[in-house]
Write a protein that holds these residues in place. Structure first.
Motif, PDB file in Angstrom:
ATOM      1  N   GLY A 242      12.649  40.553-105.427  1.00 50.19           N
ATOM      2  CA  GLY A 242      12.409  41.944-105.062  1.00 50.19           C
ATOM      3  C   GLY A 242      12.596  42.260-103.596  1.00 50.19           C
ATOM      4  N   THR A 243      12.854  41.249-102.774  1.00 49.59           N
ATOM      5  CA  THR A 243      13.028  41.452-101.328  1.00 49.59           C
ATOM      6  C   THR A 243      14.502  41.364-100.961  1.00 49.59           C
ATOM      7  OG1 THR A 243      10.862  40.498-100.849  1.00 49.59           O
ATOM      8  CG2 THR A 243      12.441  40.574 -99.034  1.00 49.59           C
ATOM      9  N   GLU A 244      14.977  42.301-100.164  1.00 51.10           N
ATOM     10  CA  GLU A 244      16.364  42.276 -99.706  1.00 51.10           C
ATOM     11  C   GLU A 244      16.505  41.278 -98.564  1.00 51.10           C
ATOM     12  OE1 GLU A 244      19.329  45.371 -97.518  1.00 51.10           O
ATOM     13  OE2 GLU A 244      18.456  46.090 -99.412  1.00 51.10           O
ATOM     14  N   VAL A 245      17.378  40.288 -98.744  1.00 50.82           N
ATOM     15  CA  VAL A 245      17.589  39.257 -97.728  1.00 50.82           C
ATOM     16  C   VAL A 245      19.058  39.248 -97.307  1.00 50.82           C
ATOM     17  CG1 VAL A 245      15.705  37.806 -98.561  1.00 50.82           C
ATOM     18  CG2 VAL A 245      18.027  37.448 -99.451  1.00 50.82           C
ATOM     19  N   LYS A 246      19.321  38.674 -96.124  1.00 56.12           N
ATOM     20  CA  LYS A 246      20.684  38.490 -95.645  1.00 56.12           C
ATOM     21  C   LYS A 246      21.029  37.005 -95.679  1.00 56.12           C
ATOM     22  CE  LYS A 246      20.495  42.401 -92.402  1.00 56.12           C
ATOM     23  NZ  LYS A 246      20.714  42.805 -90.986  1.00 56.12           N
ATOM     24  N   PHE A 292      14.940  37.182 -93.732  1.00 57.34           N
ATOM     25  CA  PHE A 292      14.033  38.112 -94.398  1.00 57.34           C
ATOM     26  C   PHE A 292      13.830  39.349 -93.520  1.00 57.34           C
ATOM     27  CE2 PHE A 292      13.358  34.116 -96.458  1.00 57.34           C
ATOM     28  CZ  PHE A 292      13.095  34.443 -97.785  1.00 57.34           C
ATOM     29  N   PRO A 293      13.456  40.483 -94.115  1.00 50.36           N
ATOM     30  CA  PRO A 293      13.334  41.732 -93.357  1.00 50.36           C
ATOM     31  C   PRO A 293      12.424  41.594 -92.132  1.00 50.36           C
ATOM     32  CG  PRO A 293      13.140  42.160 -95.706  1.00 50.36           C
ATOM     33  CD  PRO A 293      13.149  40.672 -95.549  1.00 50.36           C
ATOM     34  N   GLY A 294      12.916  42.057 -90.992  1.00 49.86           N
ATOM     35  CA  GLY A 294      12.134  42.038 -89.766  1.00 49.86           C
ATOM     36  C   GLY A 294      12.000  40.675 -89.123  1.00 49.86           C
ATOM     37  N   LYS A 295      12.673  39.666 -89.670  1.00 45.29           N
ATOM     38  CA  LYS A 295      12.571  38.299 -89.147  1.00 45.29           C
ATOM     39  C   LYS A 295      13.935  37.805 -88.666  1.00 45.29           C
ATOM     40  CE  LYS A 295       8.254  38.035 -90.551  1.00 45.29           C
ATOM     41  NZ  LYS A 295       7.114  37.993 -89.597  1.00 45.29           N
ATOM     42  N   SER A 296      13.923  36.705 -87.899  1.00 50.78           N
ATOM     43  CA  SER A 296      15.169  36.056 -87.502  1.00 50.78           C
ATOM     44  C   SER A 296      15.667  35.200 -88.661  1.00 50.78           C
ATOM     45  CB  SER A 296      14.946  35.173 -86.272  1.00 50.78           C
ATOM     46  OG  SER A 296      14.493  35.938 -85.175  1.00 50.78           O
ATOM     47  N   ILE A 298      16.705  31.951 -90.673  1.00 51.89           N
ATOM     48  CA  ILE A 298      16.172  30.586 -90.661  1.00 51.89           C
ATOM     49  C   ILE A 298      16.937  29.747 -91.683  1.00 51.89           C
ATOM     50  CG2 ILE A 298      13.845  31.173 -89.860  1.00 51.89           C
ATOM     51  CD1 ILE A 298      12.918  31.078 -92.794  1.00 51.89           C
ATOM     52  N   GLY A 299      16.875  28.442 -91.544  1.00 53.75           N
ATOM     53  CA  GLY A 299      17.481  27.554 -92.519  1.00 53.75           C
ATOM     54  C   GLY A 299      16.760  27.640 -93.851  1.00 53.75           C
ATOM     55  N   PHE A 300      17.488  27.376 -94.932  1.00 54.67           N
ATOM     56  CA  PHE A 300      16.878  27.412 -96.262  1.00 54.67           C
ATOM     57  C   PHE A 300      15.717  26.423 -96.380  1.00 54.67           C
ATOM     58  CE2 PHE A 300      20.029  30.212 -97.977  1.00 54.67           C
ATOM     59  CZ  PHE A 300      19.506  30.672 -99.174  1.00 54.67           C
ATOM     60  N   SER A 301      15.852  25.247 -95.730  1.00 54.20           N
ATOM     61  CA  SER A 301      14.772  24.265 -95.814  1.00 54.20           C
ATOM     62  C   SER A 301      13.517  24.759 -95.107  1.00 54.20           C
ATOM     63  CB  SER A 301      15.218  22.925 -95.228  1.00 54.20           C
ATOM     64  OG  SER A 301      15.598  23.063 -93.877  1.00 54.20           O
ATOM     65  N   ASP A 302      13.681  25.460 -93.986  1.00 57.50           N
ATOM     66  CA  ASP A 302      12.520  26.048 -93.299  1.00 57.50           C
ATOM     67  C   ASP A 302      11.895  27.145 -94.159  1.00 57.50           C
ATOM     68  OD1 ASP A 302      12.764  24.428 -91.037  1.00 57.50           O
ATOM     69  OD2 ASP A 302      14.166  25.812 -90.076  1.00 57.50           O
ATOM     70  N   ALA A 303      12.754  27.911 -94.842  1.00 56.41           N
ATOM     71  CA  ALA A 303      12.236  28.952 -95.729  1.00 56.41           C
ATOM     72  C   ALA A 303      11.464  28.330 -96.892  1.00 56.41           C
ATOM     73  CB  ALA A 303      13.391  29.812 -96.247  1.00 56.41           C
TER      74      ALA A 303
END
Length: 319
Positions: A242-246, A292-296, A298-303
């Motif tokens: 449900g969250t729009e990500v880049k 993620f919205p409003g964030k820098s 990050i790597g997938f592993s950090d996410a």
């Protein structure tokens, strides 16, 4: 850079607006070319605070004490600028507006275009050629006519595009090769012209928000092309829980018949060095970064470590 090899007998009127054009103007001035005046689009709000700021080209002109103008209409004001400063030639780089008569007839105008014309005429040649998976592109300098990017060609410089090359990397190559070609053009000017082969024409329309929506039901190679065409800006979008990500940093494609058991967009593996492995309509694609919205970004592993991503989640198309 030394200016000793530049042609100082040519009086240049420069037209451009964004950072891409500003890099070309800076090059000409550092080389010692005689830029007598600059025309740019109107100042617009930029940055997080949306403050009204001068265009990047205007900033360079002011820094070098070059007269800079931002006319609403080139027909009257532009012609007056030419009459006052008496340029011999106009150089146009990403100005953002078509030139029309009688302004166009006042002096010869030449455009630096980021494709091998007649391919990818229009506003977004770099993004569109990456999206299409082109292996070769280049820079064209052509004499401007009233049509869109259809004037006779003076010089072209082709070069290869890497398999995983991003928009940011192609942007830098376009500046490096393009400024070299512009230098060669001005030193040799006037240059014999060759008409474009209009039967080979293709177009690169302006980017809209729907262009940024990535569809993982497409083959992995097409998904990769889509992601790298908008990396690092503005970034393609997908929906995750449900969250729009880049998404950024798409490169390695994995082939395995077992991937067909998963729905496209499923994250089937997360690896510290490669990122997230995402199932596509054909094959699977490693993507290094997510934002993620409003964030820098990050790597997938950090996410994953932060509880934002896990195997089994799906990246879905935004409709």
């Amino acid at each position: 850079m030394s200016g000793k090899n530049a042609r100082n007998d040519l009086r240049i009127l420069f037209l451009g607006t964004p950072e891409f054009a500003a890099r070309y103007l800076e090059f000409l001035l550092e080389k010692g070319y005689n830029v007598v005046a600059v025309i740019s689009q109107a100042d617009k709000p930029r940055g997080r605070g949306q403050k009204l700021l001068p265009t990047p080209v205007k900033e360079v002109a002011l820094k070098h004490n070059i007269p800079v103008f931002q006319p609403k209409s080139l027909v009257k004001e532009g012609t007056e600028i030419i009459e006052k400063y008496k340029p011999d030639i106009g150089i146009v780089v990403a100005y953002g507006r078509l030139l029309k008569k009688p302004f166009l007839d006042a002096i010869p105008f030449y455009n630096v275009h980021a494709s091998l014309l007649p391919r990818y005429r229009g506003a977004a040649p770099m993004q569109r050629c990456l999206e299409a998976g082109e292996k070769i592109t280049g820079v064209t300098i052509f004499k401007i006519s009233e049509g869109m990017d259809d004037g006779d060609i003076a010089l072209q410089k082709p070069f290869e595009i890497g398999e995983c090359e991003t928009l940011g990397e192609l942007y830098e190559k376009m500046i490096n090769y393009g400024t070299e070609l512009l230098d060669e053009f001005l030193k040799r000017y006037p240059v014999p012209l060759v008409p474009q082969d209009h039967s080979q024409t293709s177009y690169a329309p302006k980017i809209d928000k729907n262009d940024l929506h990535v569809d993982f039901s497409m083959p992995a190679e097409m998904v990769r092309n889509k992601i790298r065409a908008y990396d690092p800006v503005p970034g393609v979008r997908a929906r995750l829980n449900g969250t729009e990500v880049k998404l950024f940093g798409a490169c390695v494609i994995e082939q395995n018949d077992e991937y067909s058991a998963y729905k496209p967009g499923t994250i089937i593996s997360v690896d510290k060095s490669n990122g997230g492995l995402i199932v596509c309509g054909k094959d699977a694609l490693w993507i290094k970064y997510i934002q993620f919205p409003g964030k820098s970004k990050i790597g997938f592993s950090d996410a994953k470590n932060g509880g934002l991503v896990r195997e089994g989640m799906r990246l879905e198309r935004i409709d």
